[in-house]
Design a protein around this motif. Structure first.
Motif, PDB file in Angstrom:
ATOM      1  N   GLY A 169     -19.615  -2.097  -6.228  1.00 41.98           N
ATOM      2  CA  GLY A 169     -19.026  -2.259  -4.715  1.00 41.98           C
ATOM      3  C   GLY A 169     -18.271  -3.791  -4.611  1.00 41.98           C
ATOM      4  N   ASP A 170     -19.281  -4.780  -4.818  1.00 45.94           N
ATOM      5  CA  ASP A 170     -18.985  -6.357  -4.881  1.00 45.94           C
ATOM      6  C   ASP A 170     -17.767  -6.408  -5.309  1.00 45.94           C
ATOM      7  N   GLU A 171     -17.924  -6.008  -6.433  1.00 40.86           N
ATOM      8  CA  GLU A 171     -16.620  -6.174  -8.384  1.00 40.86           C
ATOM      9  C   GLU A 171     -15.546  -5.778  -7.393  1.00 40.86           C
ATOM     10  N   ALA A 172     -15.647  -4.354  -6.751  1.00 42.31           N
ATOM     11  CA  ALA A 172     -14.209  -3.998  -6.367  1.00 42.31           C
ATOM     12  C   ALA A 172     -13.753  -4.802  -5.038  1.00 42.31           C
ATOM     13  N   LEU A 173     -14.582  -5.091  -4.203  1.00 38.65           N
ATOM     14  CA  LEU A 173     -14.149  -5.595  -2.964  1.00 38.65           C
ATOM     15  C   LEU A 173     -13.678  -7.154  -3.760  1.00 38.65           C
ATOM     16  N   GLY A 174     -13.661  -7.770  -4.867  1.00 37.83           N
ATOM     17  CA  GLY A 174     -13.511  -9.412  -5.122  1.00 37.83           C
ATOM     18  C   GLY A 174     -12.581  -9.131  -5.987  1.00 37.83           C
ATOM     19  N   SER A 175     -12.301  -7.745  -6.008  1.00 44.27           N
ATOM     20  CA  SER A 175     -10.938  -7.609  -6.699  1.00 44.27           C
ATOM     21  C   SER A 175      -9.664  -8.333  -6.220  1.00 44.27           C
ATOM     22  N   SER A 176      -8.588  -8.837  -6.845  1.00 44.95           N
ATOM     23  CA  SER A 176      -7.704  -8.792  -6.554  1.00 44.95           C
ATOM     24  C   SER A 176      -6.991  -8.053  -6.067  1.00 44.95           C
ATOM     25  N   ALA A 177      -6.694  -6.958  -7.253  1.00 48.32           N
ATOM     26  CA  ALA A 177      -5.659  -5.651  -7.407  1.00 48.32           C
ATOM     27  C   ALA A 177      -5.521  -5.567  -5.476  1.00 48.32           C
ATOM     28  N   ILE A 178      -7.202  -5.531  -4.865  1.00 48.69           N
ATOM     29  CA  ILE A 178      -6.469  -5.077  -3.484  1.00 48.69           C
ATOM     30  C   ILE A 178      -5.790  -5.668  -2.597  1.00 48.69           C
ATOM     31  N   TRP A 179      -5.754  -6.427  -3.403  1.00 46.01           N
ATOM     32  CA  TRP A 179      -4.776  -7.552  -2.278  1.00 46.01           C
ATOM     33  C   TRP A 179      -2.925  -7.034  -3.199  1.00 46.01           C
ATOM     34  N   LEU A 180      -3.296  -7.357  -4.114  1.00 50.93           N
ATOM     35  CA  LEU A 180      -1.955  -6.978  -4.832  1.00 50.93           C
ATOM     36  C   LEU A 180      -1.038  -6.292  -5.042  1.00 50.93           C
ATOM     37  N   CYS A 181      -1.873  -4.530  -4.445  1.00 53.91           N
ATOM     38  CA  CYS A 181      -1.540  -3.095  -3.949  1.00 53.91           C
ATOM     39  C   CYS A 181      -0.185  -3.327  -2.801  1.00 53.91           C
ATOM     40  N   ALA A 182       0.714  -2.868  -3.699  1.00 54.85           N
ATOM     41  CA  ALA A 182       1.934  -2.841  -2.248  1.00 54.85           C
ATOM     42  C   ALA A 182       1.830  -1.520  -1.343  1.00 54.85           C
TER      43      ALA A 182
END
Ligand code: SF4
Ligand code: SF4
Length: 133
Positions: A59-72
């Protein structure tokens, strides 16, 4: 690494499923979501991998991913998913979890003045809403 019942019952997964209304276990990693994502070339972790990280208990890796902020939140992934998973809701749930913890992705003072001068106000307000708690 394998998926286990325990990993799929972690607090983080329960919280993501509660906020998003999506079930992570149904994703079978076909990758159709990532193949159609307009921002996949910018993401260091592809959208379907974000789900995989959660399934595997990282989970920490998922939360640390920039993808969650890039998702439009364009919902292309949801339209392509054979299992009906709306990944944009999962991405949003991960952002909400971080924002509730007080995480700030974007400090207003870090926005360059030339961007502030050129960007539409609506876009700036939307960015602050998306990236800050
Ligand atoms: S398209 Fe759906 S089932 Fe396939 S990897 Fe993406 S979320 Fe999982
Ligand atoms: S909603 Fe997000 S993850 Fe899904 S295709 Fe659009 S940008 Fe990619």
């Amino acid at each position: 690494m394998r998926i286990s019942r325990e990993k799929l019952k972690s607090d983080l997964i329960e919280k993501v499923e509660e906020i998003s209304g999506e079930r992570l276990a149904v994703c079978y990693q076909c990758g159709k979501c990532s193949a159609g994502c307009p921002l996949e070339s910018e993401m260091e972790t592809l959208p379907h991998r974000v789900i995989r990280l959660l399934q595997l208990g990282s989970g920490d890796e998922a939360l640390g991913s920039s993808a969650i902020w890039l998702c439009a939140s364009c919902h292309t992934c949801a339209a392509r998913c054979p299992k009906g998973v709306d990944l944009s809701k999962i991405m949003e749930a991960l952002r909400v979890i971080l924002l509730r913890r007080g995480y700030h992705r974007l400090e207003p003072a870090d926005v360059p003045p030339e961007v502030l001068a050129k960007a539409p106000q609506q876009a700036i307000v939307s960015c602050y809403r998306k990236f800050n708690s």
